[in-house]
Design a protein around this motif. Structure first.
Motif, PDB file in Angstrom:
ATOM      1  N   ASP A 278      36.195  73.916   3.722  1.00 30.84           N
ATOM      2  CA  ASP A 278      35.366  73.381   2.633  1.00 30.84           C
ATOM      3  C   ASP A 278      35.328  74.319   1.432  1.00 30.84           C
ATOM      4  O   ASP A 278      35.286  73.883   0.284  1.00 30.84           O
ATOM      5  N   LEU A 279      35.337  75.624   1.713  1.00 33.40           N
ATOM      6  CA  LEU A 279      35.254  76.606   0.637  1.00 33.40           C
ATOM      7  C   LEU A 279      36.506  76.557  -0.243  1.00 33.40           C
ATOM      8  O   LEU A 279      36.430  76.750  -1.455  1.00 33.40           O
ATOM      9  N   GLN A 280      37.650  76.277   0.393  1.00 35.98           N
ATOM     10  CA  GLN A 280      38.891  76.141  -0.373  1.00 35.98           C
ATOM     11  C   GLN A 280      38.787  74.975  -1.356  1.00 35.98           C
ATOM     12  O   GLN A 280      39.232  75.060  -2.503  1.00 35.98           O
ATOM     13  N   VAL A 281      38.184  73.876  -0.894  1.00 38.17           N
ATOM     14  CA  VAL A 281      38.042  72.692  -1.743  1.00 38.17           C
ATOM     15  C   VAL A 281      37.181  73.012  -2.962  1.00 38.17           C
ATOM     16  O   VAL A 281      37.528  72.672  -4.098  1.00 38.17           O
ATOM     17  N   LEU A 282      36.043  73.671  -2.743  1.00 37.79           N
ATOM     18  CA  LEU A 282      35.154  74.002  -3.852  1.00 37.79           C
ATOM     19  C   LEU A 282      35.810  74.996  -4.808  1.00 37.79           C
ATOM     20  O   LEU A 282      35.698  74.855  -6.023  1.00 37.79           O
ATOM     21  N   ALA A 283      36.503  75.984  -4.256  1.00 35.63           N
ATOM     22  CA  ALA A 283      37.137  77.010  -5.088  1.00 35.63           C
ATOM     23  C   ALA A 283      38.134  76.389  -6.065  1.00 35.63           C
ATOM     24  O   ALA A 283      38.267  76.851  -7.206  1.00 35.63           O
ATOM     25  N   ASN A 284      38.814  75.340  -5.637  1.00 39.27           N
ATOM     26  CA  ASN A 284      39.790  74.687  -6.508  1.00 39.27           C
ATOM     27  C   ASN A 284      39.137  73.975  -7.693  1.00 39.27           C
ATOM     28  O   ASN A 284      39.791  73.684  -8.692  1.00 39.27           O
ATOM     29  N   GLN A 285      37.840  73.668  -7.580  1.00 34.04           N
ATOM     30  CA  GLN A 285      37.153  72.936  -8.643  1.00 34.04           C
ATOM     31  C   GLN A 285      36.529  73.860  -9.687  1.00 34.04           C
ATOM     32  O   GLN A 285      36.183  73.413 -10.778  1.00 34.04           O
TER      33      GLN A 285
END
Length: 506
Positions: free
Chosen positions: A100-107
């Motif tokens: 999930d953290l990877q997803v947020l970091a991309n935003q």
């Protein structure tokens, strides 16, 4: 097929099917979708269902016994320096492995991905130490939460106001499918080793405290990186015509997510091997079982992330932008309520939490009761998120009263409900929220001309807030019933097998 695996996949099917049905009905009556888009979505749903089944079984076989083993060993060592070092490293390593953290970091475009991920990992590591020390030194959870949240909101006023929603979203996404099984079982292992009457109460609350660390870390980053320039890259639906195109698209993405999951899981496997070499905790059969569990976890996460990101996220963005760009934009609020009600059941970490709760409370708090409460709370949170998209009201107008109410409720419910409620807040906002509800809100915000950073971000934060209130209300009702029956409402009575809460009978 393994009987347990089949059972987990069936559970996943019953969780995901309602969301699939809602999206298909919207595609027929509200937002016409191309056949290729529908095929992508249905294939994504299939991978999601199978992936959830593998993941849940794998976490049960590997992450749970590892967490309990580490927790028990920490308590036995009685060495404070070792305890602090191990807890910090474990919290940080598991966080880096959190998809999930990877997803947020991309935003968050204004902060480099690795800087954001490492900062959040440090925050989780530090607060994992605080959570474990709370159990070891018998510090009450409600008091510690009050202090931490008061400090958090004071610091938040120093950070850029535009970045508040992103910071609180970070607290929700960090406690996802990788972090929750380990951290919860770590607490259970510590509490079991203590062997006192407050052990069950103190086994919950680690996830709650650990989720504060990322919020603080991202707020500090906001002060230094000035993230008001962060932009959101729109999710694009690939052009697919034939079934072969769909298969090719999914197979092309699987290696990417496999690489991501393997890179995240290797440190966790390393921790398991080092722990076994030092502590000799598990015998040969247990080691084989746990290694199979890790394999199931890896397979499950790869399938889950591929299905959600390729099939679910693009459709969520499409639905949000199509509905918000039309004259029926307020239809997004009831749609959000419906999706929110069912989407929480499709979160892998929620099912892990519910099993832990039912086990630790000896069936006092059933999975059914937990699911009902979480669904009601999350549906209300998603409705508020959709309203924010159209009105642009500051997230603080919801977060501050919400957390004040949650902290007030801690004074009126049994301690075990406090821990469960605050833990539920972290687990309810997982991959499904990040990759479907967040794109839904972002698509709607873009179509309606809003500010994505301030108005669309925050959906994860509100989903994380809702369980804090509804689960404690469930605890207050339980407490009231005990008093009404003239039975002393002591926390240890929650271990009575005869006191079963089932909201369906209320």
């Amino acid at each position: 097929m393994n009987k347990k695996l089949k059972e987990k996949i069936n559970d996943s099917l019953s969780s995901v099917l309602p969301i699939t049905a809602i999206v298909m009905l919207l595609g027929i009556f509200v937002v016409p979708m191309e056949t290729g888009t529908v095929t992508l979505f249905l294939n994504g749903a299939l991978l999601l269902i199978i992936g959830m089944g593998f993941f849940q079984l794998g976490a049960e076989m590997s992450m749970t016994p590892l967490g309990e083993g580490v927790g028990g060993q920490i308590f036995k060592s009685r060495k404070l320096v070792i305890t602090i070092a191990v807890c910090f490293l474990m919290g940080a390593i598991i966080t880096i492995a959190e998809p999930d953290l990877q997803v947020l970091a991309n935003q968050v475009a204004s902060i480099p991905n690795q800087v954001l991920i490492l900062s959040v990992a440090i925050g989780v590591g530090a607060f994992t130490v605080a959570a474990v020390l709370r159990i070891l030194f018998h510090v009450t959870l409600r008091g510690l939460l009050a202090v931490f949240y008061a400090a958090l909101f004071l610091i938040s006023f120093l950070a850029p106001a535009d970045f508040a929603a992103v910071a609180f979203d970070a607290g929700g996404v960090t406690t996802g499918p990788m972090t929750v099984p380990f951290i919860m079982s770590l607490g259970i292992g510590l509490s079991a080793a203590r062997s006192d009457k407050d052990g069950a109460n103190d086994s919950f609350g680690l996830v709650a405290i650990c989720s504060i660390g990322p919020i603080l870390a991202v707020q500090m980053l906001g002060i230094f990186y000035h993230p008001k320039d962060a932009v959101y890259s729109m999710v694009e639906i690939p052009a697919v015509v034939t079934v072969q195109d769909v298969v090719r698209l999914f197979t092309a993405e699987i290696p990417h997510y496999a690489k991501e999951v393997m890179a995240s899981m290797m440190p966790v496997l390393g921790v398991f091997l080092i722990f076994q070499l030092l502590a000799h905790k598990y015998h040969k059969r247990q080691i084989i079982k746990m290694l199979i569990g890790f394999l199931y976890t890896i397979i499950g996460l790869i399938l889950f992330l591929t299905g959600v990101n390729v099939g679910f996220a693009p459709v969520g963005n499409l639905l949000g932008s199509a509905i918000a760009g039309d004259s029926i934009k307020w239809l997004l609020v009831p749609v959000g309520i419906l999706i929110g009600y069912y989407i929480v059941k499709a979160e892998p970490a929620v099912q892990v939490l519910n099993l832990q709760v039912e086990s630790v409370t000896n069936g006092t708090i059933t999975r059914n009761a937990m699911n009902k409460c979480l669904s009601i709370g999350v549906s209300a949170a998603v409705a508020l998120s959709m309203i924010r998209v159209f009105t642009g009201i500051s997230i603080y107008w919801i977060l501050i009263p919400g957390y004040v109410l949650a902290l007030i409720l801690t004074r009126f419910v049994p301690p075990i409900f406090v821990g469960i409620a605050f833990d539920s807040g972290g687990v309810a906002s997982g991959p499904m929220t990040t990759t479907f509800l967040l794109p839904l809100a972002m698509g709607a915000c873009t179509a309606s001309g809003g500010n994505v950073v301030t108005d669309a971000f925050g959906v994860v934060a509100l989903v994380a807030l809702a369980p804090l209130i509804v689960i404690q209300i469930m605890g207050a009702i339980y407490n009231y019933k005990l008093k009404k029956r003239l039975v002393p409402a002591e926390p240890e009575l929650l271990e009575d097998d005869d006191e079963i809460i089932d909201l369906e009978d209320e």
